[in-house]
Design a protein around this motif. Structure first.
Motif: not given
Length: 553
Positions: A285-301
């Motif tokens: 779901k996170l992958v889908e969200l980033v690719r479709k809605r938030r391609p600008d979102l930075l993830i720090i893991t």
């Protein structure tokens, strides 16, 4: 969206204990527990810290053995034994000389590791033998600044393979991850947040999502004066049908990331204190969200616990363009004192793209900042800016993790890569799993299977357990009486047991974190019995208040 605004620095630690962090509170609990054990024949059990009580021996033995060879190489170049002075190792023919040195040594595990490392480097990774061995030899001597400053070239290549195996489940994404060798995960976070700020990629007043509950210092970083970030919690609040916490993200929590005001998502995966890896459904779901809605979102893991879950696959493998990966060697190899870690950033990433798209005024300011270290400062990659920023830019010629540290990091990585059956990794996992089983037996509760569990910590949600076993009346009784912190103070005072309060991690009110890594195996059944003893005391008080015994559900 509920946001938390930055707060001013806290008051001194003698204020209300509920305002202290778990790590600060731990010191007070240690004092209480120490006083308790002095009054009777008992031993304090500090299960509050995550430092493991095991170490990886073979890579350390290889380090010291290589040190003997390196000293011989130094004396081969220049030797004044009367004054204890020697030269610097030389490259020509050094690989052959190391082979000869190993052939003349006993066939012990360290010798086997170094032989395997030479074969792996030359035949699997295509290294030039003399260049590879010279890097190892010069590193253990520590007679040079790190060159390149970000990471030694052979070390970087080996660690890339290590991450691919241990954090990407042997299936790394296409392309290359650039690595920056750092002094553990704490230095990594310090460097990356600082560089995000000075490069205008994360500014004061911006909003950062936190995967909560979360390692306490990570909760504090966004609220520091130099960052002043707003925060939004993504709660790991999913439960089973019977109400047991799973420490996973409900879909509704992940959907918070659709808000464009959120610039970055900061997460520990597998989690601390929850101690589970993010489930595949949530990752998808996170992958889908980033690719479709938030391609600008930075993830720090922060993936320090990844080796404790079989088949673990980092978010950096699924979303390489968006993810800053931090990894520390401290837990898996028992080397917190070595201070070994890496920051990984894919060569194709949103940060470098964002730098290129900044307004001309911002780009001009940054070109002036980095102009002294790069002929084309505007083209300097974000990860290389991190290296420069780690030494206030002006001192970047001395940046980088020390060579002996990089060597030990390399040997740890090689030890894992050459352990084809994962014997060491399985044993570390088994240690934690067995201790968790002992804790549950002491508590008198079943241990439910969870393949995503690290078992490095166990967070006990006593409120959820009491609600399931005794019902709402008992929960209300407990809530009306002691403060949630009383459970950890009572355990310290009465039993000499130190745990960390879950509220300090933004966890459930009546929760406590047990470290399963830092005590002898037999300590955990005792800790379980001591916790159960306190629950029974509360039940007895409840009975007296009701005038009748409760019926267990």
């Amino acid at each position: 969206m509920t946001e938390q605004t930055p707060e001013a620095p806290g008051a001194p630690s003698d204020r209300d204990p509920r305002k202290r962090s778990p790590l600060e509170l731990k010191d007070a609990l240690l004092q209480v527990a120490d006083e308790a054990v002095k009054t009777r024949e008992a031993m304090m059990l500090n299960a509050g810290r995550g430092n493991p009580n095991w170490i990886a021996t073979t890579p350390r033995e290889a380090f010291f053995l290589l040190g003997q060879f390196a000293l011989a190489e130094s004396r081969r170049a220049w030797d004044e034994p009367g004054v204890g002075l020697a030269g610097m190792p030389r490259s020509p023919g050094i690989a052959r000389r190391l082979h000869d040195f190993l052939d003349a040594s006993d066939d012990e595990p360290a010798v086997q590791l170094l032989r395997g490392a030479l074969t792996y480097g030359e035949h699997t990774l295509g290294f030039n033998p003399d260049r590879f061995v010279w890097e190892l030899t010069d590193a253990v001597i520590g007679d040079n600044y790190p060159v390149p400053d970000r990471m030694l070239p052979h070390a970087e290549r080996i660690v890339q393979e290590y991450l691919a195996r241990e954090l990407f489940a042997g299936r790394p994404p296409s392309g290359r991850f650039d690595l920056f060798a750092v002094e553990g995960a704490t230095a990594a976070m310090t460097y990356l947040f600082h560089s995000l700020r000075v490069n205008g990629l994360l500014n004061k007043g911006d909003t950062l999502a936190l995967g909560s509950p979360l390692f306490t210092p990570y909760l504090a970083i966004p609220r520091m004066d130099e960052f002043q970030l707003r925060t939004v919690d993504l709660q790991q609040s999913a439960t089973t049908k019977d109400g047991r916490p799973t420490w996973q993200y409900p879909d509704a929590e992940l959907r918070k990331l659709e808000d464009p005001r959120i610039k970055a998502f900061f997460v520990v995966n597998p989690s601390n204190p929850g101690a589970v890896a993010m489930r595949k459904e949530s990752v998808h779901k996170l992958v889908e969200l980033v690719r479709k809605r938030r391609p600008d979102l930075l993830i720090i893991t922060d993936d320090v616990y990844g080796t404790f879950v079989n088949g673990f696959r980092s978010l950096a493998a699924e979303l390489p363009r968006n993810t800053l990966l931090v990894y520390s060697y401290s837990k898996h190899f028992g080397c917190t004192g070595w201070r070994l870690g890496v920051v990984a950033l894919h060569e194709d990433n949103i940060l470098d793209e964002a730098l290129a798209k900044q307004p001309a005024k911002v780009r001009s300011r940054l070109e002036a900042r980095y102009g002294a270290i790069a002929s084309h400062p505007g083209r300097l990659k974000f990860i290389d800016r991190m290296v420069a920023d780690s030494r206030a830019v002006a001192l970047s010629h001395t940046a980088g993790l020390s060579l002996p540290q990089q060597l030990q990091l390399t040997l740890f990585s090689l030890f894992s890569l050459l352990d084809k059956d994962g014997v060491y990794k399985k044993r570390c996992q088994r240690i934690c799993q067995d201790r968790l089983q002992a804790l549950c037996e002491g508590l008198g509760i079943p241990l439910h299977a969870d393949p995503l569990r690290t078992a490095y910590y166990q967070t006990l949600d006593l409120e959820a357990w009491c609600r399931e076993q005794l019902g709402e009346d008992f929960v209300r009784f407990v809530q009306e009486h002691p403060d949630p912190l009383d459970i950890v103070f009572t355990l310290a005072r009465r039993h000499g047991v130190v745990l960390l309060n879950g509220t300090g991690f933004d966890g459930p009110p009546w929760s406590a974190r047990v470290s399963l890594a830092n005590l002898e195996d037999n300590a955990y059944s005792r800790i379980g019995r001591d916790i159960l003893d306190e629950v029974r005391r509360a039940i007895e008080a409840w009975k007296q208040s009701r005038g009748q015994p409760p019926a267990l559900h």
